[in-house]
Scaffold this motif. Structure first.
Motif, PDB file in Angstrom:
ATOM      1  N   THR A   1       0.826  -1.252   0.077  1.00 25.21           N
ATOM      2  CA  THR A   1      -0.098   0.012  -0.069  1.00 25.21           C
ATOM      3  C   THR A   1       1.162   1.323   0.034  1.00 25.21           C
ATOM      4  O   THR A   1       1.739   1.331   0.695  1.00 25.21           O
ATOM      5  N   VAL A   2       0.596   2.216  -0.754  1.00 21.98           N
ATOM      6  CA  VAL A   2       1.184   3.513  -0.975  1.00 21.98           C
ATOM      7  C   VAL A   2       0.791   4.560  -0.340  1.00 21.98           C
ATOM      8  O   VAL A   2      -0.817   4.703  -0.335  1.00 21.98           O
ATOM      9  N   ARG A   3       1.163   5.216   0.596  1.00 17.72           N
ATOM     10  CA  ARG A   3       0.521   6.310   1.195  1.00 17.72           C
ATOM     11  C   ARG A   3       0.059   7.624   0.210  1.00 17.72           C
ATOM     12  O   ARG A   3       1.083   7.948  -0.378  1.00 17.72           O
ATOM     13  N   ARG A   4      -1.017   7.874   0.385  1.00 17.50           N
ATOM     14  CA  ARG A   4      -1.358   9.051  -0.398  1.00 17.50           C
ATOM     15  C   ARG A   4      -0.788  10.375   0.123  1.00 17.50           C
ATOM     16  O   ARG A   4      -1.094  10.683   1.258  1.00 17.50           O
ATOM     17  N   SER A   5      -0.429  11.377  -0.837  1.00 15.52           N
ATOM     18  CA  SER A   5       0.124  12.395  -0.550  1.00 15.52           C
ATOM     19  C   SER A   5      -1.090  13.342  -0.032  1.00 15.52           C
ATOM     20  O   SER A   5      -0.661  14.370   0.473  1.00 15.52           O
ATOM     21  N   ASP A   6      -2.222  13.303  -0.395  1.00 16.68           N
ATOM     22  CA  ASP A   6      -3.400  14.011  -0.178  1.00 16.68           C
ATOM     23  C   ASP A   6      -4.008  13.661   1.012  1.00 16.68           C
ATOM     24  O   ASP A   6      -4.760  14.363   1.631  1.00 16.68           O
ATOM     25  N   ALA A   7      -3.478  12.640   1.799  1.00 21.41           N
ATOM     26  CA  ALA A   7      -4.277  12.002   2.809  1.00 21.41           C
ATOM     27  C   ALA A   7      -4.376  12.979   4.166  1.00 21.41           C
ATOM     28  O   ALA A   7      -5.424  13.327   4.536  1.00 21.41           O
TER      29      ALA A   7
ATOM     30  N   VAL B   1      -7.967  14.787   5.837  1.00 24.33           N
ATOM     31  CA  VAL B   1      -8.673  14.433   7.089  1.00 24.33           C
ATOM     32  C   VAL B   1      -8.280  15.649   8.137  1.00 24.33           C
ATOM     33  O   VAL B   1      -8.920  15.644   9.076  1.00 24.33           O
ATOM     34  N   SER B   2      -7.317  16.529   7.862  1.00 27.07           N
ATOM     35  CA  SER B   2      -7.107  17.399   8.854  1.00 27.07           C
ATOM     36  C   SER B   2      -7.877  18.771   8.649  1.00 27.07           C
ATOM     37  O   SER B   2      -7.906  19.923   9.111  1.00 27.07           O
ATOM     38  N   GLY B   3      -8.448  18.850   7.248  1.00 24.63           N
ATOM     39  CA  GLY B   3      -9.508  19.881   6.803  1.00 24.63           C
ATOM     40  C   GLY B   3      -8.560  21.042   5.986  1.00 24.63           C
ATOM     41  O   GLY B   3      -9.024  22.201   5.739  1.00 24.63           O
ATOM     42  N   GLU B   4      -7.285  20.794   5.601  1.00 23.49           N
ATOM     43  CA  GLU B   4      -6.411  21.636   5.023  1.00 23.49           C
ATOM     44  C   GLU B   4      -6.813  21.541   3.390  1.00 23.49           C
ATOM     45  O   GLU B   4      -6.066  22.539   2.885  1.00 23.49           O
ATOM     46  N   PHE B   5      -7.107  20.641   3.054  1.00 21.95           N
ATOM     47  CA  PHE B   5      -7.173  20.533   1.636  1.00 21.95           C
ATOM     48  C   PHE B   5      -8.323  21.137   0.766  1.00 21.95           C
ATOM     49  O   PHE B   5      -9.423  21.194   1.522  1.00 21.95           O
ATOM     50  N   ALA B   6      -7.828  21.906  -0.147  1.00 21.89           N
ATOM     51  CA  ALA B   6      -8.819  22.870  -0.884  1.00 21.89           C
ATOM     52  C   ALA B   6      -9.744  22.035  -1.968  1.00 21.89           C
ATOM     53  O   ALA B   6      -9.376  21.452  -2.878  1.00 21.89           O
ATOM     54  N   TYR B   7     -10.844  21.706  -1.615  1.00 22.99           N
ATOM     55  CA  TYR B   7     -11.591  21.015  -2.644  1.00 22.99           C
ATOM     56  C   TYR B   7     -12.276  22.033  -3.539  1.00 22.99           C
ATOM     57  O   TYR B   7     -12.143  23.273  -3.287  1.00 22.99           O
ATOM     58  N   SER B   8     -12.545  21.714  -4.709  1.00 22.36           N
ATOM     59  CA  SER B   8     -13.287  22.705  -5.892  1.00 22.36           C
ATOM     60  C   SER B   8     -14.459  23.311  -5.103  1.00 22.36           C
ATOM     61  O   SER B   8     -14.549  24.537  -5.564  1.00 22.36           O
ATOM     62  N   SER B   9     -15.183  23.012  -4.299  1.00 28.50           N
ATOM     63  CA  SER B   9     -16.190  23.782  -3.899  1.00 28.50           C
ATOM     64  C   SER B   9     -15.555  24.945  -2.713  1.00 28.50           C
ATOM     65  O   SER B   9     -16.307  25.760  -2.601  1.00 28.50           O
ATOM     66  N   ASP B  10     -14.340  24.705  -2.212  1.00 24.37           N
ATOM     67  CA  ASP B  10     -13.725  25.653  -1.295  1.00 24.37           C
ATOM     68  C   ASP B  10     -13.135  26.563  -2.132  1.00 24.37           C
ATOM     69  O   ASP B  10     -12.523  27.882  -1.526  1.00 24.37           O
ATOM     70  N   LEU B  11     -12.952  26.752  -3.524  1.00 22.26           N
ATOM     71  CA  LEU B  11     -12.243  27.602  -4.258  1.00 22.26           C
ATOM     72  C   LEU B  11     -13.130  28.929  -4.631  1.00 22.26           C
ATOM     73  O   LEU B  11     -14.223  28.500  -5.333  1.00 22.26           O
ATOM     74  N   HIS B  12     -12.364  30.023  -4.892  1.00 23.32           N
ATOM     75  CA  HIS B  12     -13.332  31.359  -5.098  1.00 23.32           C
ATOM     76  C   HIS B  12     -12.169  31.909  -6.103  1.00 23.32           C
ATOM     77  O   HIS B  12     -11.325  32.248  -6.093  1.00 23.32           O
TER      78      HIS B  12
END
Length: 103
Positions: free
Chosen positions: A18-24, A28-39
């Protein structure tokens, strides 16, 4: 202490790495910018309208009421999809936008 980058596990009699995902961690910490978070300045928002029917044949699509609403810039239907109207990983069997029936 951080988890190892990779690990090998035995699953159903075979070894899997198993390879650790760089975006994991950011996800899970809430720091990732999802497309709905972008303005962006002047950005338009879209909304999908889903059928109220579990299974139905599409006879016609009337967008006139939607186009007359304040703030609506465009209404997209299957007629606005250029080229092939379907997609899929193995088989192109999923419609980009419904065109003959909804399921």
């Amino acid at each position: 202490m951080s988890a190892p980058a990779t690990r090998t596990e035995l699953r159903r009699g075979r070894a899997e790495t198993t390879v650790r995902r760089s975006d994991a961690v950011p996800k899970v910490s809430g720091e990732f910018a999802y497309s709905s978070d972008l303005h962006a300045a002047g950005m338009l928002w879209g909304q999908t309208v889903r059928s109220p029917h579990a299974h139905a044949r599409i006879l016609r699509i009337d967008v006139s009421e939607a186009l007359s609403m304040p703030g609506v810039r465009a209404v997209l239907t299957h007629e606005d999809v250029p080229g092939r109207k379907t997609y899929g990983l193995d088989f192109a069997d999923q419609p980009v936008l419904a065109f003959d029936r909804v399921r």
